[in-house]
Design an enzyme around this catalytic site. Sequence first.
Site, PDB file in Angstrom:
ATOM      1  N   HIS A  61      -0.382 -68.417  77.585  1.00 14.40           N
ATOM      2  CA  HIS A  61      -0.151 -67.663  76.456  1.00 14.40           C
ATOM      3  C   HIS A  61      -0.493 -68.502  75.233  1.00 14.40           C
ATOM      4  CE1 HIS A  61       2.804 -65.318  79.047  1.00 14.40           C
ATOM      5  NE2 HIS A  61       1.489 -64.705  79.306  1.00 14.40           N
ATOM      6  N   LYS A  71       5.704 -75.780  70.791  1.00 14.60           N
ATOM      7  CA  LYS A  71       6.635 -75.499  71.873  1.00 14.60           C
ATOM      8  C   LYS A  71       7.154 -76.896  72.122  1.00 14.60           C
ATOM      9  CE  LYS A  71       4.557 -71.129  73.398  1.00 14.60           C
ATOM     10  NZ  LYS A  71       4.081 -70.530  74.689  1.00 14.60           N
ATOM     11  N   TYR A 131      12.379 -72.963  76.182  1.00 17.00           N
ATOM     12  CA  TYR A 131      11.607 -73.484  75.226  1.00 17.00           C
ATOM     13  C   TYR A 131      11.759 -73.316  73.710  1.00 17.00           C
ATOM     14  CZ  TYR A 131       9.179 -69.098  75.747  1.00 17.00           C
ATOM     15  OH  TYR A 131       8.726 -67.642  75.998  1.00 17.00           O
ATOM     16  N   ASP A 169      -0.708 -59.846  81.972  1.00 19.65           N
ATOM     17  CA  ASP A 169      -1.393 -61.552  82.212  1.00 19.65           C
ATOM     18  C   ASP A 169      -2.646 -61.394  82.967  1.00 19.65           C
ATOM     19  OD1 ASP A 169       0.735 -62.438  80.482  1.00 19.65           O
ATOM     20  OD2 ASP A 169       1.573 -63.541  82.034  1.00 19.65           O
TER      21      ASP A 169
END
Length: 175
Positions: A61, A71, A131, A169
């Site tokens: 992603h 991140k 995250y 996905d």
Amino acid sequence: MDIIKTSIEGLVIIQPKVIEDERGYFMESYKESFINEKFPHIKFVQDNESKSSYGVLRGLHFQKPPFEQTKLVRVIDGEVLDVALDLRTNSKTYGKWESFILSSENKRQLYIPKGFAHGFIVLSKEAVFTYKVDNHYSAKHESGVNFNDPTLKIDWKIDKRNIVISSKDSKLNYL
């Protein structure tokens, strides 16, 4: 905390100092002054957490501008294979990826700058993954790269028949 460079510029592992004794362990999982010193342009605005079972693959992603995200990822419980794919068009490593084992045992964190696609697969029975991000999520700006892109040849360490992936996905485009 120590910084461990990878072969892709800007993508680094952060190894916290862990103090262990008969009671367990203690570590600083996040220290604002350390982040400000090493990455002065970053201000994290949100923490996210997921729990997944063995074989669950989330990714690859990324968020398109102006909602790109840096991140800082880690595993609280379990073990994952974490993959970061360089999508920075001006980078000499565009289209290259690296993978890392992140686990509750090694306590490593991965700092992923803007311009990368990111994903992970759970290698343990379950994994709790967390995250920090420096920009808010925008559904209109979400995108990704198919985990099974034949040009990338990512070894996800699990037989593809055992990979569990969302229908969204599985429909992501190839690089």
